[in-house]
Design a protein around this motif. Structure first.
Motif, mmCIF file in Angstrom:
data_model
loop_
_atom_site.group_PDB
_atom_site.id
_atom_site.type_symbol
_atom_site.label_atom_id
_atom_site.label_comp_id
_atom_site.label_asym_id
_atom_site.label_seq_id
_atom_site.Cartn_x
_atom_site.Cartn_y
_atom_site.Cartn_z
ATOM 1 N N UNK A 45 0.815 -1.221 0.000
ATOM 2 C CA UNK A 45 0.000 0.000 0.000
ATOM 3 C C UNK A 45 0.847 1.269 0.000
ATOM 4 N N UNK A 46 1.763 1.435 -0.944
ATOM 5 C CA UNK A 46 2.579 2.663 -0.952
ATOM 6 C C UNK A 46 1.747 3.930 -1.143
ATOM 7 N N UNK A 49 0.018 5.702 1.760
ATOM 8 C CA UNK A 49 0.858 6.513 2.638
ATOM 9 C C UNK A 49 1.569 7.630 1.885
ATOM 10 N N UNK A 50 1.179 7.833 0.623
ATOM 11 C CA UNK A 50 1.753 8.938 -0.135
ATOM 12 C C UNK A 50 3.134 8.673 -0.686
ATOM 13 N N UNK A 51 3.468 7.402 -0.904
ATOM 14 C CA UNK A 51 4.775 7.011 -1.440
ATOM 15 C C UNK A 51 4.589 6.399 -2.822
ATOM 16 N N UNK A 52 5.481 6.735 -3.745
ATOM 17 C CA UNK A 52 5.424 6.185 -5.103
ATOM 18 C C UNK A 52 6.555 5.192 -5.312
ATOM 19 N N UNK A 105 10.990 -8.808 -2.154
ATOM 20 C CA UNK A 105 10.006 -9.792 -2.622
ATOM 21 C C UNK A 105 8.706 -9.563 -1.863
ATOM 22 N N UNK A 106 7.656 -10.280 -2.249
ATOM 23 C CA UNK A 106 6.399 -10.256 -1.513
ATOM 24 C C UNK A 106 5.383 -9.240 -1.990
ATOM 25 N N UNK A 107 5.565 -8.643 -3.153
ATOM 26 C CA UNK A 107 4.684 -7.563 -3.599
ATOM 27 C C UNK A 107 3.303 -8.075 -4.035
ATOM 28 N N UNK A 108 2.301 -7.264 -3.712
ATOM 29 C CA UNK A 108 0.983 -7.444 -4.327
ATOM 30 C C UNK A 108 0.714 -6.327 -5.328
ATOM 31 N N UNK A 109 1.421 -5.211 -5.217
ATOM 32 C CA UNK A 109 1.315 -4.147 -6.221
ATOM 33 C C UNK A 109 2.211 -4.525 -7.406
ATOM 34 N N UNK A 110 1.833 -4.126 -8.615
ATOM 35 C CA UNK A 110 2.612 -4.534 -9.786
ATOM 36 C C UNK A 110 3.977 -3.860 -9.856
ATOM 37 N N UNK A 111 5.024 -4.656 -9.845
ATOM 38 C CA UNK A 111 6.391 -4.181 -10.025
ATOM 39 C C UNK A 111 7.108 -5.163 -10.941
ATOM 40 N N UNK A 112 8.165 -4.699 -11.550
ATOM 41 C CA UNK A 112 8.937 -5.541 -12.469
ATOM 42 C C UNK A 112 10.301 -5.809 -11.850
ATOM 43 N N UNK A 113 10.324 -6.721 -10.885
ATOM 44 C CA UNK A 113 11.570 -7.072 -10.213
ATOM 45 C C UNK A 113 12.350 -8.066 -11.062
#
Length: 214
Positions: A45-46, A49-52, A105-113
């Motif tokens: 949930x970035x 909390x106002x984080x990108x 690791x562990x993301x539920x938001x879309x990222x390209x790790x």
């Protein structure tokens, strides 16, 4: 306790480091709570909390510190506390580089790790609630809200993960070669955490009782 060494500047749990008394930073309860908040912010949930996050999951470190310190009960948090929480995290959940921080690791938001593909590991483990066994043995493991299924390098670590879901824990043994034969790539996120897009039920060969390993 979390400390900072007065000699080398490193973060440590030792009251004496490099032969001299280290400076106290925060108690163990504060460190654990801060780690949980950082984990939730950087994985799930970035924006709340106002984080990108950028496409690879990185967030500006100063922005993270500001966001955390605005939370009720966290006004004491400074950059030093966030760096210490990241450095001392037992699971290696965080990475800090060039003024940025991300969850490994562990993301539920879309990222390209970008993770290294592992072709060597043979056996991995997954901890879960015993009540989930019928569906798992029928359908296998799927990531759910997360991007990957998380697998552990030892049954003990898997059991620890499983205990988050309740006291009645099951540890599953996963045949990594079986996954590879089915075209599933295995990635290494940390020395003890591995990732797969799914785990087929036929690759779950043994159910290990927790009493053997805990």
């Amino acid at each position: 306790m979390a400390y900072r060494c007065a000699v080398c500047g490193g973060y440590t749990r030792e009251a004496v480091h490099c032969g001299t008394a280290a400076r106290p930073l925060m108690g163990e309860g504060e460190r654990v709570a801060l780690g949980r908040l950082l984990s939730g912010m950087l994985r799930h949930f970035p924006h709340r909390l106002g984080v990108s996050l950028d496409r690879e999951g990185w967030a500006d470190l100063d922005a993270v510190v500001r966001a955390v310190s605005r939370r009720q009960g966290y006004s004491w948090v400074t950059l030093e506390h966030v760096l210490a929480a990241a450095a001392l995290d037992e699971k290696g959940r965080f990475e800090v580089r060039r003024g940025r921080i991300r969850a490994r690791y562990g993301h539920s938001v879309p990222v390209n790790m970008r993770y290294p593909c592992d072709d060597q590991v043979r056996v991995l483990y997954h901890g879960t609630a015993a009540a989930n066994l019928p569906s798992i043995m029928a359908e296998g493991l799927r990531p759910g809200r997360r991007l990957y299924v998380h697998l552990s390098s030892t049954p003990e670590e898997a059991a620890e993960v499983g205990r988050r879901h309740g006291r009645d824990v099951a540890v599953l043994e996963v045949d990594a070669e079986c996954l590879r034969r089915r075209g599933v790539r295995i990635y290494r996120a940390t020395p003890s955490v591995y990732l797969a897009e799914r785990v087929h039920p036929e690759c779950i060969s043994i159910r290990v009782d927790k009493s053997q390993h805990v």
